[in-house]
Motif scaffolding. Sequence first.
Motif, short mmCIF file in Angstrom:
data_model
loop_
_atom_site.label_atom_id
_atom_site.label_comp_id
_atom_site.label_asym_id
_atom_site.label_seq_id
_atom_site.Cartn_x
_atom_site.Cartn_y
_atom_site.Cartn_z
N THR A 16 0.80 -1.01 -0.08
CA THR A 16 -0.10 -0.09 -0.27
C THR A 16 1.02 1.17 0.09
O THR A 16 0.43 2.40 -0.62
N ALA A 20 0.48 4.59 -2.43
CA ALA A 20 0.99 5.81 -3.19
C ALA A 20 1.79 6.61 -3.05
O ALA A 20 1.60 7.61 -3.04
N ARG A 24 1.54 9.63 -5.78
CA ARG A 24 2.32 10.87 -4.91
C ARG A 24 3.35 11.37 -6.58
O ARG A 24 2.97 12.76 -6.77
N SER A 63 -5.71 2.23 -0.87
CA SER A 63 -4.44 1.57 -0.53
C SER A 63 -3.77 3.29 -0.04
O SER A 63 -3.24 2.59 1.14
N LYS A 64 -4.35 4.42 -0.51
CA LYS A 64 -3.56 5.80 0.55
C LYS A 64 -4.86 5.30 1.77
O LYS A 64 -4.07 6.33 2.50
#
Length: 292
Positions: A16, A20, A24, A63-64
């Motif tokens: 995860t 993330a 980003r 995931s975030k």
Amino acid sequence: MHFNFPLILVIAVAGTGLLALLDRLLLAPGRRRAQERYQREVDVADPQTIERLGKEPLLIEYSKSFFPVLAVVLVLRSFLVEPFQIPSGSMKPTLEVGDFILVNKFSYGIRLPVLDTKVIPIGGPQRGDVMVFRYPNDPRVNYIKRVVGLPGDHVAYADKQLFVNGEPVSRELLRVEPDDEVPAGHPLQAIAEADVFQEQLGETTHLIRHKRLSQAPPAREWVVPEGHYFMVGDNRDNSNDSRYWSASDMPRELWGMVPDNYIVGKAFAVWMHWPEPKLRNLPSFSSVALIN
């Protein structure tokens, strides 16, 4: 089937976290560029189209959301406190079947998750500690017993009496109670009793239990090797522990002493009792207590 929960948790945090980070660094900037390009190419931008172009994929969104929660659980479980449930009566009367306990993960040093490599030494087990460790015959299984022998100690057990370095471990009979471990309908159930002693082991005062109808095992003595610990259950006549280590002890399973790298942590509190985790049997918090 035994699941390696620490490994699963580490993989989940890594997976995860990487997703993330990927979002980003790469995916989120790409979505913003797609929105900007669309707005340049049309006279009147459709808000729904802008929102669709900027929407995170479902996997990224999950995931975030899960990454910080899983990361906190990993840190707490690996380095601070981990919960366990007591599955057997080997530590009666200190711990009952169905007790949920908390284990201090840093009392004996900070260890890396999964690898169990000690990276920061803080302290070591002391005589009398209630310790959780990985079962030497199957490291996927966790056991809990009391530390009796430290590295270099001479331990003996004769006529149901423990000796450490030549001295008998002090104990005092507190009460006699019915032996609730005798199966219902057994011909000796009505007369089976157990002695409950208060024992002083190191700096720890705790309770132990002996069955009156159980014969004393043959007298034995051991020297604890360096880097190992001699572990014994408080339910002395119903505990598979370090006292059973030779072929003459069959049918008990043999496993001997516990190496340092198999240590999980020090049990310090009971926070709930729930022998059968089912909706019709609600948990009890009346036994919340520190573990001696």
